[in-house]
Design an enzyme around this catalytic site. Structure first.
Site, PDB file in Angstrom:
ATOM      1  N   ARG A 562      16.539 -14.833 -33.640  1.00 44.74           N
ATOM      2  CA  ARG A 562      17.784 -15.556 -33.379  1.00 44.74           C
ATOM      3  C   ARG A 562      18.588 -15.754 -34.662  1.00 44.74           C
ATOM      4  O   ARG A 562      18.014 -15.982 -35.725  1.00 44.74           O
ATOM      5  CB  ARG A 562      17.478 -16.938 -32.781  1.00 44.74           C
ATOM      6  N   VAL A 563      19.888 -15.695 -34.543  1.00 49.12           N
ATOM      7  CA  VAL A 563      20.751 -16.008 -35.680  1.00 49.12           C
ATOM      8  C   VAL A 563      21.373 -17.390 -35.509  1.00 49.12           C
ATOM      9  O   VAL A 563      22.092 -17.868 -36.369  1.00 49.12           O
ATOM     10  CB  VAL A 563      21.876 -14.969 -35.859  1.00 49.12           C
ATOM     11  N   ASP A 564      21.120 -18.024 -34.381  1.00 47.19           N
ATOM     12  CA  ASP A 564      21.678 -19.353 -34.160  1.00 47.19           C
ATOM     13  C   ASP A 564      20.568 -20.387 -34.279  1.00 47.19           C
ATOM     14  O   ASP A 564      19.487 -20.108 -34.768  1.00 47.19           O
ATOM     15  CB  ASP A 564      22.378 -19.432 -32.804  1.00 47.19           C
ATOM     16  N   ASP A 565      20.844 -21.570 -33.806  1.00 51.24           N
ATOM     17  CA  ASP A 565      19.922 -22.665 -33.994  1.00 51.24           C
ATOM     18  C   ASP A 565      18.952 -22.850 -32.855  1.00 51.24           C
ATOM     19  O   ASP A 565      18.692 -23.961 -32.416  1.00 51.24           O
ATOM     20  CB  ASP A 565      20.756 -23.940 -34.158  1.00 51.24           C
TER      21      ASP A 565
END
Ligand code: WTA
Length: 695
Positions: A562-565
């Protein structure tokens, strides 16, 4: 809300300067398990011979069909859809989608004008075709020796009775029904019964807490809740009905009252031990005894909703992902057939729970659309011994086994004899989903479990995509450990670079999907704006997945995380914001920040930084209380593995943003890679955090 600016995402992924300021991301990689493994792109390819009965036996053959699927998607999918029963055919121009916010509202439509019913296609179609006597569910209970078989006809009868009961309590097409149940046949039966009458099911994983249940029931206003007295997993009894009662009480306090609760009596919790509200609660067995085992199908529009499933994102509360009927059905059936080479009669086992998307598409709808015999196992993989999974494979002669990297890693930790004691010669195809699989676990799955003769399909997809998007087709091309290889038919992945431009050829970037596919989510329940901003505003015209990805010279795709939180704990999506808000609700906590760290079994674990409220001092009791709060607000699977008290506060920029990159490096003991901390409002917090970190 829910949206990440393009700059934030790119910065997070590519590690540019803004990343530290604006975005938690940082480049995430496969969990490398103590860093000892070679990443997947450095692995040699593995060629496992397998001759698929679908006829797709080479990359060339795949490419021919793939080209058709993207050049003429409407025609390609219409051809696939013809394999199912429709009450009314779709319009000639049935595919109407707009993914580009600049051109107005985002909307996705497939098979417009068509009328069908997925329950009919899963059950009636096979029974009418003379296959009613074949096993539909092979249920295996928690204790070895506890089992049951339900044929397609028996399943259809049970579904009809429940559909009739739902109608008798006033459930109509479009009404939402919550399901909070253990993995017993009655769970998929309840899903199918809703689908049969056009009601919308919202399955809530039975590991969620009363508060999480309340929030979900309330958000989509489920008048009816279906549950069981309890469930049993390993040595643990779960008081499901008690949790439902607690949850419904909370919902009522917040202004929503569920009217009817149907309760299946599970032997784990006898009815005398169940809390009961006579005005609201009904026993399943008594209710069904009064219902006829015939119920006409409600022919619904292709774009009528089929189900809601709540999932976590990077911000805010969980989102009710909405899937509709026609496109989801066609894609669930088709992907299951090609990815697992699934034929009627095959004994197929997917270890997921119906509470997650995998349990919807690949435990319930996909395999039943294909007329398979589906193994349902209520217990846990290591009970009563770490050999249980392989004993079940032997007992039912499982042909396809679809599971998660977490399960593989947890069983890999035990002696190989637990595997080899059982006969696994029935196995033909192995599959994984939910999180990146590290090459070592892949190798073990391949060599020890599959004896090197079963292709492994590493399928990448999401709750939102409805069906697998990147996946090998068994036997059609060489595999590589930890690599999802190529896009399924009709799926157009693109990698976007730091300028938001499509990367051509080999390279790395943010994974997005171009053009609509039939199984895509249609909206977020009750919040179309959030749907548009979460998925379609980061890069205009593309569906934003939230995952980083690499493409190599062969065109193979490898997911880098994932590149998000979002943290992926044992394949379960956990939003950092949700855990933080649970922690902050406790009166000992002034502030909290949560990051993920590589975990040898779970893939990722949860590491929470807590700033204590004035007057509270750090103690093991406070830690316990904080963990208990997360358990009660979300569920046990979201409980932090570590709590780190931060007496000097959290590292923040001058504009007050928490620098999560720093927190992540401290959690993973990579303080030599903290990077530039000169923009911190108070650089002094970093040494304080290092001092207070546990051993
Ligand atoms: C991750 C589960 C690597 C990914 C079906 C995605 C994977 C999220 C894979 C969706 C895979 C899923 N390799 N990562 N094969 N499959 N993921 O919604 O980060 O529970 O975005 O759907 O899991 O999780 P969800």
């Amino acid at each position: 809300e829910g949206a990440l600016s393009r700059l934030q995402v790119l910065a997070a992924h590519f590690g540019t300067a803004e990343a530290s300021e604006n975005h938690p991301g940082g480049i995430k990689r496969h969990p490398t398990l103590a860093g000892a493994e070679e990443p997947s792109h450095q692995q040699a390819s593995v060629n496992t011979p397998y001759k698929a009965r679908t006829g797709i036996t080479s990359r060339r053959e795949y490419e021919r069909l793939y080209r058709q699927s993207v050049e003429d998607p409407a025609g390609f999918w219409a051809h696939v859809a013809e394999g199912y029963d429709w009450k009314q055919k779709w319009d000639t121009e049935h595919m109407r989608s707009n993914l580009d916010l600049d051109r107005g509202r985002v909307s996705i439509e497939w098979f417009a004008g068509g009328r069908t019913n997925i329950c009919h296609n899963c059950l009636d179609r096979h029974v009418e075709g003379g296959r009613g006597g074949q096993a539909c569910f092979l249920w295996e209970g928690n204790e070895p020796g506890q089992d049951a078989v339900m044929t397609y006809k028996q399943t259809l009868d049970a579904v009809c009775q429940l559909s009739n009961w739902l109608k008798s309590v006033g459930v109509k097409k479009g009404d939402r029904v919550a399901l909070y149940m253990p993995l017993i046949c009655e769970l998929p039966i309840a899903m199918l019964a809703c689908a049969r009458i056009g009601a919308v099911h919202s399955v809530i994983f039975a590991g969620f807490s009363a508060e999480a249940l309340a929030q979900r029931v309330q958000d989509c206003q489920c008048r009816v809740v279906i549950t069981a007295s309890g469930g049993i997993r390993g040595k643990k009894t779960i008081p499901l009905k008690q949790i439902v009662d607690d949850g419904l009480k909370l919902a009522e306090k917040a202004g929503f009252k569920a009217e009817v609760c149907l309760v299946f009596e599970h032997p784990a919790v006898p009815r005398q031990k169940c809390p009961w509200q006579a005005a609201r609660d009904v026993w399943w067995r008594e209710a069904m005894a009064r219902q006829a085992s015939h119920c006409p199908v409600e022919w619904v529009g292709a774009e009528d909703p089929l189900f809601l499933l709540y999932t976590s994102g990077s911000t805010g509360k969980p989102k009710g992902v909405l899937h509709t009927t026609g496109g989801y059905m066609v894609m669930a059936g088709c992907t299951t057939k090609y990815i697992f080479d699934l034929q009627p009669d095959d004994v197929y086992w997917c270890t997921a729970d119906c509470g997650w998307i995998t349990g919807h598409t690949y435990l319930t709808y996909g395999p039943l659309l294909n007329g398979a015999q589906v193994v349902l196992y209520e217990g846990v993989p290591n009970y009563p011994s770490p050999g249980r999974v392989w004993q079940i494979v032997e007992k039912y002669k499982v042909r396809q086994l679809y599971t998660a990297p977490t399960l593989i890693r947890s069983l890999e930790a035990h002696d190989a004899h637990f595997v080899t004691d059982s006969d696994r010669s029935s196995l033909r195809i192995l599959g994984t989903v939910g999180e990146p699989i590290n090459p070592r676990a892949w190798d073990w799955f391949n060599k020890v479990v599959g004896e090197g003769r079963c292709p492994i399909v590493d399928t990448w997809w999401q709750t939102e995509t409805g069906a697998a998007m990147l996946t090998p087709l068994p036997g059609a091309w060489p595999l590589r450990p930890g690599c999802a290889t190529l896009p399924f038919f009709g799926v157009q992945p693109v990698l976007l670079d730091e300028k938001g431009k499509e990367v051509q050829g080999a390279g790395e970037g943010i994974l997005c999907l171009k053009a609509a596919w039939p199984g895509a989510l249609r909206t977020i329940y009750g919040d179309h704006k959030r749907f548009e901003s979460t998925y379609f505003s980061t890069f205009k015209g593309y569906y934003f997945t939230g995952d980083g990805c690499r493409r190599d010279e062969e065109g193979y795709y490898t997911i880098t995380g994932r590149v998000d939180d979002v943290i992926n704990v044992s394949g379960h999506r956990v939003g950092t914001a949700e855990v933080e808000s649970a922690l902050q609700s406790h009166d000992t906590c002034a502030e909290a920040a949560v990051v993920g760290f590589d975990h040898p079994i779970k893939g990722q674990g949860i590491y929470a930084y807590v700033v204590l409220a004035d007057g509270t001092s750090a103690s093991p009791e406070v830690k316990k209380a904080l963990v208990a709060t997360v358990r009660s607000q979300i569920g046990a699977f979201a409980a932090p593995d570590s709590i780190h008290f931060a007496p000097g506060g959290l590292p923040k920029t001058r504009s007050g943003k928490i620098m999560r990159r720093v927190l992540r490096k401290i959690a993973t003991k990579e303080e030599d890679q903290l990077g530039d901390t000169s923009t911190l409002a108070d650089p002094g917090v970093v040494p304080k955090l290092l001092e207070t970190r546990g051993k």
